[in-house]
Motif scaffolding. Structure first.
Motif, PDB file in Angstrom:
ATOM      1  N   HIS A 197      -1.206  -5.350   2.629  1.00 16.59           N
ATOM      2  CA  HIS A 197      -0.075  -6.435   2.112  1.00 16.59           C
ATOM      3  C   HIS A 197      -0.727  -7.198   0.922  1.00 16.59           C
ATOM      4  O   HIS A 197      -1.518  -7.796   0.661  1.00 16.59           O
ATOM      5  CB  HIS A 197      -0.196  -7.368   3.351  1.00 16.59           C
ATOM      6  CG  HIS A 197       0.664  -6.990   4.701  1.00 16.59           C
ATOM      7  ND1 HIS A 197       1.816  -6.382   4.827  1.00 16.59           N
ATOM      8  CD2 HIS A 197       0.009  -6.716   5.920  1.00 16.59           C
ATOM      9  CE1 HIS A 197       1.854  -5.937   5.799  1.00 16.59           C
ATOM     10  NE2 HIS A 197       1.001  -6.165   6.620  1.00 16.59           N
ATOM     11  N   GLU A 198       0.515  -6.958  -0.029  1.00 15.00           N
ATOM     12  CA  GLU A 198       0.297  -7.663  -1.439  1.00 15.00           C
ATOM     13  C   GLU A 198       0.261  -9.072  -1.437  1.00 15.00           C
ATOM     14  O   GLU A 198      -0.519  -9.932  -1.813  1.00 15.00           O
ATOM     15  CB  GLU A 198       1.286  -7.166  -2.378  1.00 15.00           C
ATOM     16  CG  GLU A 198       1.204  -5.837  -2.677  1.00 15.00           C
ATOM     17  CD  GLU A 198      -0.233  -5.653  -3.680  1.00 15.00           C
ATOM     18  OE1 GLU A 198      -0.281  -6.495  -4.493  1.00 15.00           O
ATOM     19  OE2 GLU A 198      -0.669  -4.574  -3.611  1.00 15.00           O
TER      20      GLU A 198
ATOM     21  N   PRO B 192      -2.616  -2.298   7.071  1.00 15.35           N
ATOM     22  CA  PRO B 192      -1.622  -2.242   5.998  1.00 15.35           C
ATOM     23  C   PRO B 192      -2.042  -3.154   4.667  1.00 15.35           C
ATOM     24  O   PRO B 192      -2.518  -4.212   4.871  1.00 15.35           O
ATOM     25  CB  PRO B 192      -0.418  -2.825   6.610  1.00 15.35           C
ATOM     26  CG  PRO B 192      -0.475  -2.782   8.155  1.00 15.35           C
ATOM     27  CD  PRO B 192      -2.134  -2.802   8.432  1.00 15.35           C
TER      28      PRO B 192
END
Length: 313
Positions: free
Chosen positions: A181-182, A179
Protein backbone atom coordinates in the motif's frame (compact mmCIF):
# COMPACT_ATOMS: atom_id res chain seq x y z
CA UNK A 1 15.34 7.46 -3.49
CA UNK A 2 19.01 7.02 -2.67
CA UNK A 3 19.77 3.71 -0.95
CA UNK A 4 22.95 2.94 0.96
CA UNK A 5 24.06 -0.68 1.32
CA UNK A 6 26.16 -1.36 4.40
CA UNK A 7 27.70 -4.83 4.76
CA UNK A 8 28.20 -6.26 8.24
CA UNK A 9 29.75 -9.41 9.66
CA UNK A 10 29.06 -9.02 13.39
CA UNK A 11 26.03 -8.26 15.52
CA UNK A 12 27.83 -5.18 16.87
CA UNK A 13 28.38 -3.82 13.35
CA UNK A 14 24.72 -4.43 12.56
CA UNK A 15 23.65 -2.48 15.67
CA UNK A 16 25.94 0.37 14.69
CA UNK A 17 24.65 0.51 11.10
CA UNK A 18 21.02 0.73 12.14
CA UNK A 19 21.43 3.02 15.15
CA UNK A 20 20.67 6.23 13.21
CA UNK A 21 17.48 5.02 11.51
CA UNK A 22 13.94 3.91 12.18
CA UNK A 23 14.28 0.31 11.09
CA UNK A 24 11.64 -1.71 9.30
CA UNK A 25 11.21 -4.01 12.30
CA UNK A 26 9.97 -1.13 14.50
CA UNK A 27 8.43 1.16 11.86
CA UNK A 28 4.95 0.11 12.99
CA UNK A 29 5.58 1.93 16.28
CA UNK A 30 5.30 5.24 14.41
CA UNK A 31 1.72 4.29 13.55
CA UNK A 32 0.95 2.93 17.02
CA UNK A 33 0.49 -0.66 15.80
CA UNK A 34 3.69 -2.35 16.96
CA UNK A 35 3.28 -5.25 19.37
CA UNK A 36 6.49 -4.66 21.33
CA UNK A 37 7.68 -1.08 20.68
CA UNK A 38 5.99 2.28 21.28
CA UNK A 39 6.76 5.64 19.71
CA UNK A 40 7.81 6.96 23.14
CA UNK A 41 10.19 4.07 23.78
CA UNK A 42 11.67 4.40 20.30
CA UNK A 43 12.10 8.16 20.81
CA UNK A 44 13.95 7.60 24.09
CA UNK A 45 16.20 5.04 22.40
CA UNK A 46 17.04 7.15 19.34
CA UNK A 47 17.52 10.24 21.52
CA UNK A 48 20.27 8.42 23.36
CA UNK A 49 18.38 8.54 26.66
CA UNK A 50 18.13 4.76 26.75
CA UNK A 51 20.52 2.15 25.36
CA UNK A 52 19.39 -0.74 23.20
CA UNK A 53 19.57 -3.98 25.14
CA UNK A 54 22.42 -5.97 23.60
CA UNK A 55 21.03 -9.18 25.08
CA UNK A 56 19.24 -11.22 22.45
CA UNK A 57 15.72 -12.14 23.55
CA UNK A 58 14.59 -15.74 23.39
CA UNK A 59 12.10 -15.09 20.54
CA UNK A 60 14.79 -13.18 18.61
CA UNK A 61 17.27 -16.02 19.10
CA UNK A 62 14.67 -18.54 17.98
CA UNK A 63 13.96 -16.48 14.90
CA UNK A 64 17.64 -16.13 14.02
CA UNK A 65 18.41 -19.82 14.46
CA UNK A 66 15.31 -20.98 12.59
CA UNK A 67 15.51 -18.51 9.72
CA UNK A 68 17.48 -20.91 7.51
CA UNK A 69 15.04 -23.71 8.37
CA UNK A 70 12.09 -21.52 7.40
CA UNK A 71 13.68 -20.69 4.05
CA UNK A 72 14.40 -24.37 3.46
CA UNK A 73 10.77 -25.27 4.17
CA UNK A 74 9.72 -22.43 1.85
CA UNK A 75 11.91 -23.86 -0.92
CA UNK A 76 10.31 -27.28 -0.42
CA UNK A 77 6.75 -25.95 -0.26
CA UNK A 78 7.23 -23.55 -3.18
CA UNK A 79 9.67 -25.43 -5.47
CA UNK A 80 8.88 -23.06 -8.35
CA UNK A 81 10.20 -20.10 -6.34
CA UNK A 82 13.85 -19.06 -6.45
CA UNK A 83 14.71 -17.94 -2.92
CA UNK A 84 17.96 -16.17 -2.07
CA UNK A 85 18.93 -15.25 1.52
CA UNK A 86 19.25 -11.54 2.11
CA UNK A 87 22.82 -11.82 3.30
CA UNK A 88 24.65 -9.64 5.81
CA UNK A 89 23.69 -6.29 4.33
CA UNK A 90 21.85 -3.37 5.91
CA UNK A 91 19.93 -1.05 3.58
CA UNK A 92 19.02 2.54 4.45
CA UNK A 93 17.48 5.60 2.85
CA UNK A 94 19.68 8.35 4.34
CA UNK A 95 17.32 11.17 3.38
CA UNK A 96 14.46 9.48 5.22
CA UNK A 97 16.54 7.82 7.96
CA UNK A 98 14.62 4.60 7.43
CA UNK A 99 16.42 1.26 7.06
CA UNK A 100 16.05 -2.49 7.14
CA UNK A 101 17.63 -5.90 6.71
CA UNK A 102 15.59 -8.13 4.37
CA UNK A 103 15.60 -11.81 5.27
CA UNK A 104 15.39 -13.08 1.69
CA UNK A 105 14.59 -12.24 -1.92
CA UNK A 106 12.42 -14.37 -4.19
CA UNK A 107 11.44 -14.84 -7.81
CA UNK A 108 8.13 -16.56 -8.63
CA UNK A 109 6.89 -17.57 -12.10
CA UNK A 110 3.42 -16.19 -11.48
CA UNK A 111 4.63 -12.78 -10.27
CA UNK A 112 6.44 -9.99 -12.04
CA UNK A 113 9.72 -8.74 -10.69
CA UNK A 114 11.61 -9.61 -7.55
CA UNK A 115 9.97 -9.90 -4.14
CA UNK A 116 11.18 -9.84 -0.56
CA UNK A 117 10.38 -12.52 2.00
CA UNK A 118 10.13 -11.58 5.67
CA UNK A 119 10.64 -14.63 7.91
CA UNK A 120 8.80 -14.92 11.22
CA UNK A 121 8.66 -17.79 13.69
CA UNK A 122 6.19 -18.51 16.45
CA UNK A 123 4.95 -21.36 18.63
CA UNK A 124 1.77 -23.22 17.79
CA UNK A 125 0.15 -21.83 20.96
CA UNK A 126 0.92 -18.20 20.07
CA UNK A 127 -0.12 -18.86 16.47
CA UNK A 128 -3.59 -19.94 17.56
CA UNK A 129 -3.88 -17.02 19.98
CA UNK A 130 -2.50 -14.10 17.96
CA UNK A 131 -2.49 -15.06 14.30
CA UNK A 132 -6.05 -16.31 13.95
CA UNK A 133 -9.25 -14.27 14.04
CA UNK A 134 -12.57 -15.40 15.50
CA UNK A 135 -13.34 -17.36 12.34
CA UNK A 136 -9.98 -19.12 12.38
CA UNK A 137 -8.66 -17.14 9.42
CA UNK A 138 -4.97 -16.18 9.43
CA UNK A 139 -4.49 -12.46 10.09
CA UNK A 140 -1.15 -10.74 9.60
CA UNK A 141 -0.28 -8.30 12.43
CA UNK A 142 -0.07 -4.74 11.11
CA UNK A 143 3.43 -4.11 12.42
CA UNK A 144 4.74 -7.05 10.39
CA UNK A 145 2.96 -5.76 7.30
CA UNK A 146 4.66 -2.38 7.87
CA UNK A 147 8.02 -4.14 8.12
CA UNK A 148 7.50 -5.95 4.82
CA UNK A 149 6.34 -2.76 3.07
CA UNK A 150 9.43 -0.84 4.24
CA UNK A 151 11.78 -3.61 3.13
CA UNK A 152 10.07 -3.82 -0.26
CA UNK A 153 10.49 -0.07 -0.77
CA UNK A 154 14.16 -0.12 0.27
CA UNK A 155 14.95 -2.97 -2.10
CA UNK A 156 12.77 -1.87 -5.00
CA UNK A 157 10.81 -5.12 -4.76
CA UNK A 158 7.53 -5.40 -6.66
CA UNK A 159 5.91 -7.74 -4.14
CA UNK A 160 6.35 -8.98 -0.57
CA UNK A 161 5.43 -12.06 1.44
CA UNK A 162 5.77 -13.15 5.03
CA UNK A 163 6.92 -16.73 5.63
CA UNK A 164 5.62 -17.71 9.07
CA UNK A 165 7.16 -20.86 10.53
CA UNK A 166 4.96 -22.35 13.28
CA UNK A 167 6.95 -24.54 15.63
CA UNK A 168 5.06 -27.28 17.46
CA UNK A 169 5.12 -31.03 17.05
CA UNK A 170 6.22 -30.25 13.51
CA UNK A 171 7.23 -27.29 11.35
CA UNK A 172 4.30 -25.71 9.51
CA UNK A 173 4.92 -22.85 7.10
CA UNK A 174 2.30 -20.26 6.20
CA UNK A 175 3.04 -17.82 3.36
CA UNK A 176 1.09 -14.56 3.57
CA UNK A 177 1.19 -11.98 0.79
CA UNK A 178 1.52 -8.34 1.85
CA UNK A 179 -0.13 -5.70 -0.35
CA UNK A 180 2.32 -2.86 -0.94
CA UNK A 181 0.00 0.00 0.00
CA UNK A 182 1.48 3.31 -1.12
CA UNK A 183 -0.62 5.11 1.48
CA UNK A 184 1.01 3.23 4.36
CA UNK A 185 4.49 3.89 2.98
CA UNK A 186 3.85 7.63 2.58
CA UNK A 187 2.38 7.81 6.07
CA UNK A 188 5.45 6.05 7.49
CA UNK A 189 7.71 8.49 5.67
CA UNK A 190 5.77 11.43 7.09
CA UNK A 191 5.75 10.00 10.61
CA UNK A 192 9.48 9.25 10.40
CA UNK A 193 10.16 12.89 9.45
CA UNK A 194 8.13 14.10 12.42
CA UNK A 195 9.81 11.53 14.66
CA UNK A 196 13.34 12.72 13.83
CA UNK A 197 12.27 16.36 14.27
CA UNK A 198 11.10 15.44 17.77
CA UNK A 199 14.38 13.68 18.49
CA UNK A 200 16.28 16.81 17.40
CA UNK A 201 14.09 19.15 19.48
CA UNK A 202 13.85 16.88 22.53
CA UNK A 203 10.05 16.85 22.30
CA UNK A 204 8.85 13.42 23.37
CA UNK A 205 5.75 11.84 21.84
CA UNK A 206 2.96 11.02 24.26
CA UNK A 207 3.80 8.06 26.47
CA UNK A 208 1.56 5.02 26.60
CA UNK A 209 1.38 4.49 30.36
CA UNK A 210 0.04 0.98 29.89
CA UNK A 211 3.16 -0.03 27.93
CA UNK A 212 5.90 2.51 28.68
CA UNK A 213 6.23 1.97 32.42
CA UNK A 214 9.63 0.30 32.18
CA UNK A 215 11.03 2.95 29.82
CA UNK A 216 9.72 5.74 32.05
CA UNK A 217 11.28 4.15 35.13
CA UNK A 218 14.62 3.77 33.32
CA UNK A 219 14.51 7.39 32.13
CA UNK A 220 13.92 8.83 35.57
CA UNK A 221 15.62 6.82 38.33
CA UNK A 222 15.33 8.33 41.84
CA UNK A 223 17.85 11.14 42.39
CA UNK A 224 18.60 11.63 46.07
CA UNK A 225 20.16 15.03 45.34
CA UNK A 226 17.06 16.40 43.61
CA UNK A 227 14.92 18.99 45.38
CA UNK A 228 11.37 18.18 46.46
CA UNK A 229 8.99 19.05 43.65
CA UNK A 230 6.07 21.38 44.19
CA UNK A 231 3.16 19.63 42.43
CA UNK A 232 0.46 21.51 44.32
CA UNK A 233 -0.79 22.91 41.04
CA UNK A 234 -1.33 19.47 39.48
CA UNK A 235 -5.06 18.83 39.65
CA UNK A 236 -4.85 15.28 38.27
CA UNK A 237 -2.44 13.79 40.81
CA UNK A 238 -4.85 13.75 43.80
CA UNK A 239 -7.38 11.79 41.72
CA UNK A 240 -4.65 9.39 40.58
CA UNK A 241 -3.50 8.81 44.16
CA UNK A 242 -7.08 8.23 45.30
CA UNK A 243 -7.59 5.70 42.50
CA UNK A 244 -4.28 4.01 43.34
CA UNK A 245 -5.33 3.68 46.99
CA UNK A 246 -8.76 2.29 46.05
CA UNK A 247 -7.25 -0.29 43.68
CA UNK A 248 -4.67 -1.30 46.29
CA UNK A 249 -7.46 -1.85 48.81
CA UNK A 250 -9.40 -4.00 46.32
CA UNK A 251 -6.28 -6.02 45.52
CA UNK A 252 -5.67 -6.70 49.21
CA UNK A 253 -9.30 -7.72 49.67
CA UNK A 254 -9.12 -10.01 46.62
CA UNK A 255 -5.87 -11.58 47.83
CA UNK A 256 -7.45 -12.21 51.24
CA UNK A 257 -10.50 -13.77 49.62
CA UNK A 258 -8.31 -15.95 47.38
CA UNK A 259 -6.48 -17.23 50.45
CA UNK A 260 -9.81 -18.07 52.09
CA UNK A 261 -11.01 -19.91 48.97
CA UNK A 262 -7.75 -21.86 48.75
CA UNK A 263 -8.06 -22.90 52.39
CA UNK A 264 -11.66 -24.05 51.91
CA UNK A 265 -10.80 -26.08 48.78
CA UNK A 266 -7.84 -27.65 50.61
CA UNK A 267 -10.13 -28.67 53.47
CA UNK A 268 -12.61 -30.25 51.04
CA UNK A 269 -9.83 -32.26 49.35
CA UNK A 270 -8.78 -33.56 52.80
CA UNK A 271 -5.39 -34.73 51.52
CA UNK A 272 -6.55 -36.15 48.18
CA UNK A 273 -4.39 -35.16 45.21
CA UNK A 274 -7.28 -34.97 42.76
CA UNK A 275 -11.05 -34.48 42.77
CA UNK A 276 -13.67 -34.41 39.98
CA UNK A 277 -16.58 -31.98 39.85
CA UNK A 278 -20.02 -32.50 38.39
CA UNK A 279 -19.27 -30.07 35.51
CA UNK A 280 -16.20 -32.09 34.47
CA UNK A 281 -13.53 -29.90 36.01
CA UNK A 282 -10.74 -31.63 37.91
CA UNK A 283 -8.96 -30.15 40.93
CA UNK A 284 -5.43 -31.33 41.69
CA UNK A 285 -3.22 -30.60 44.71
CA UNK A 286 0.21 -32.19 44.51
CA UNK A 287 3.63 -31.57 45.98
CA UNK A 288 6.08 -29.61 43.87
CA UNK A 289 9.81 -29.32 44.51
CA UNK A 290 11.72 -26.09 44.01
CA UNK A 291 15.48 -26.04 43.58
CA UNK A 292 17.44 -23.99 46.06
CA UNK A 293 18.60 -20.66 44.67
CA UNK A 294 20.15 -17.44 45.86
CA UNK A 295 18.54 -14.11 45.09
CA UNK A 296 21.14 -11.57 43.96
CA UNK A 297 21.29 -8.24 45.73
CA UNK A 298 19.56 -5.47 43.81
CA UNK A 299 18.53 -1.85 44.08
CA UNK A 300 15.14 -0.69 42.88
CA UNK A 301 12.84 2.31 43.37
CA UNK A 302 9.88 2.09 45.76
CA UNK A 303 6.90 4.42 45.37
CA UNK A 304 5.07 5.35 48.59
CA UNK A 305 2.49 7.97 49.47
CA UNK A 306 2.65 9.61 52.90
CA UNK A 307 -0.44 11.10 54.48
CA UNK A 308 -0.45 14.88 55.02
CA UNK A 309 1.10 16.06 58.27
CA UNK A 310 -1.41 17.17 60.82
CA UNK A 311 -1.37 20.82 61.62
CA UNK A 312 -0.15 21.72 65.12
CA UNK A 313 -2.94 22.39 67.60
Amino acid sequence: MEIQRIPFTTREAWFAARSHDVTASVAGALLGVHEHTTAFGLWALKSGLLAEDPTESKPARRGRLLEDDALQVLAEDRPDWTVTPGGNEYLRAPALRIGGTPDAYALAPDRSGRGIVQVKTTSDFVFRKKWRDEDGELVLPLWIACQAIVEAKLTGASWASVALLVVGHGLDLHVVDVPLHEGIWHRLVGEAKLFWERVASGEAPAADYARDGEAIADLWPPDAAADTLDLSGDNLLPALLDEREAISARVKADEKRLAEIKAEITAKLAGATAAELADGRVITRTLQSRAEHTVKASTFPVLRVRAPRKAAA
